[in-house]
Design an enzyme around this catalytic site. Structure first.
Site, PDB file in Angstrom:
ATOM      1  N   HIS A  72      -8.420 -24.193 -12.839  1.00  0.00           N
ATOM      2  CA  HIS A  72      -9.713 -24.306 -13.508  1.00  0.00           C
ATOM      3  C   HIS A  72     -10.718 -23.308 -12.954  1.00  0.00           C
ATOM      4  CE1 HIS A  72     -11.793 -26.376 -10.150  1.00  0.00           C
ATOM      5  NE2 HIS A  72     -10.636 -26.969  -9.933  1.00  0.00           N
TER       6      HIS A  72
ATOM      7  N   CYS B  83      -6.729 -29.017  -6.540  1.00  0.00           N
ATOM      8  CA  CYS B  83      -6.620 -28.124  -7.684  1.00  0.00           C
ATOM      9  C   CYS B  83      -6.810 -26.666  -7.277  1.00  0.00           C
ATOM     10  CB  CYS B  83      -7.645 -28.508  -8.747  1.00  0.00           C
ATOM     11  SG  CYS B  83      -7.340 -30.139  -9.460  1.00  0.00           S
TER      12      CYS B  83
END
Length: 243
Positions: A193, A209
């Site tokens: 992301h 992440c």
């Protein structure tokens, strides 16, 4: 004087010669200088581009109704800026490879090269590794922290799944794009992301992440194939040829 029969024979022979010449004109090969060129392998420039191109890559940009600030790329380690490199992964073209220790993400290209992006990765204890599929992709996603994260940080409860998550925007932790990783048909809760926090690239700061600056995640989003395979390593790629 030609007889009528001789004139007819002469006319027939001339017509046959003309037809033969016309057919020959349709089948004659082009001269060597006019033949279609043989396709050659595309040569892609490797390494960092010049300042003008870097300025353009990391300039402020409006996307989806949101203004993404410019990245002060001169304050970043140059190795973490987006650049094309010889592929160190050995994976097929179209594969996404995350080198967690190196803080790099590679998108493997045909012909032995890869586009390399600098990334921030999960803190020790929250990192994931394995082989999966980018099953879903979203521009300007809503952020819905999982229950495990909310248990650690109760102040995030207002952004829970039940409450609809955090609205898209520059302050949203998922940034301009999110790519959702599945393994064996199940969501791993692991994401690629965007982030506005350019100074987090090259560091271990997020909860599991992989984050890229927004300008880079937009570029990756455009390039990555549908349902691309992703491999995340927790061991260095040096053994596989990375310089």
């Amino acid at each position: 004087m030609f007889s009528k029969m001789q004139l007819q024979r002469r006319t027939f022979l001339l017509g046959a010669m003309s037809a033969t010449a016309a057919l020959a004109g349709c089948t004659t090969s082009m001269p060597a200088t006019e033949r279609a060129p043989v396709p050659r392998l595309v040569s892609r420039p490797l390494g960092l581009p010049g300042d003008a191109e870097l300025e353009a890559r990391y300039a402020a940009v409006e996307d989806g109704g949101h203004l993404i600030p410019a990245v002060p790329y001169r304050q970043m380690d140059p190795k973490y800026l987006r650049q094309r490199v010889p592929d160190p992964t050995g994976e097929p073209a179209g594969t996404v490879v995350v080198d967690t220790p190196g803080r790099y993400l590679y998108l493997v290209e045909p012909g032995g090269t890869a586009m390399r992006y600098g990334v921030g990765i999960g803190r020790e204890g929250f990192a994931w590794e394995g082989d999966g599929i980018i099953h879903w992709r979203q521009a300007w996603p809503r952020w819905k922290p999982p229950a495990e994260m909310i248990a650690r940080r109760p102040e995030l409860a207002e952004y829970s799944v039940e409450n609809g998550g955090m609205a898209p925007g520059i302050k949203n932790p998922l940034g301009a794009r999110a790519l959702y990783i599945f393994q064996n048909g199940r969501d791993t809760l692991y994401r690629l992301h965007g982030t506005p926090e350019w100074n987090s690239i090259g560091k271990a700061t997020s909860s599991g992440c992989v984050r890229l600056v927004n300008q880079d995640v937009i570029d990756l989003y455009k390039r990555v194939p549908y349902h691309a395979r992703i491999v995340v390593y927790q061991t260095p790629l040096i053994a596989q040829g990375q310089a």
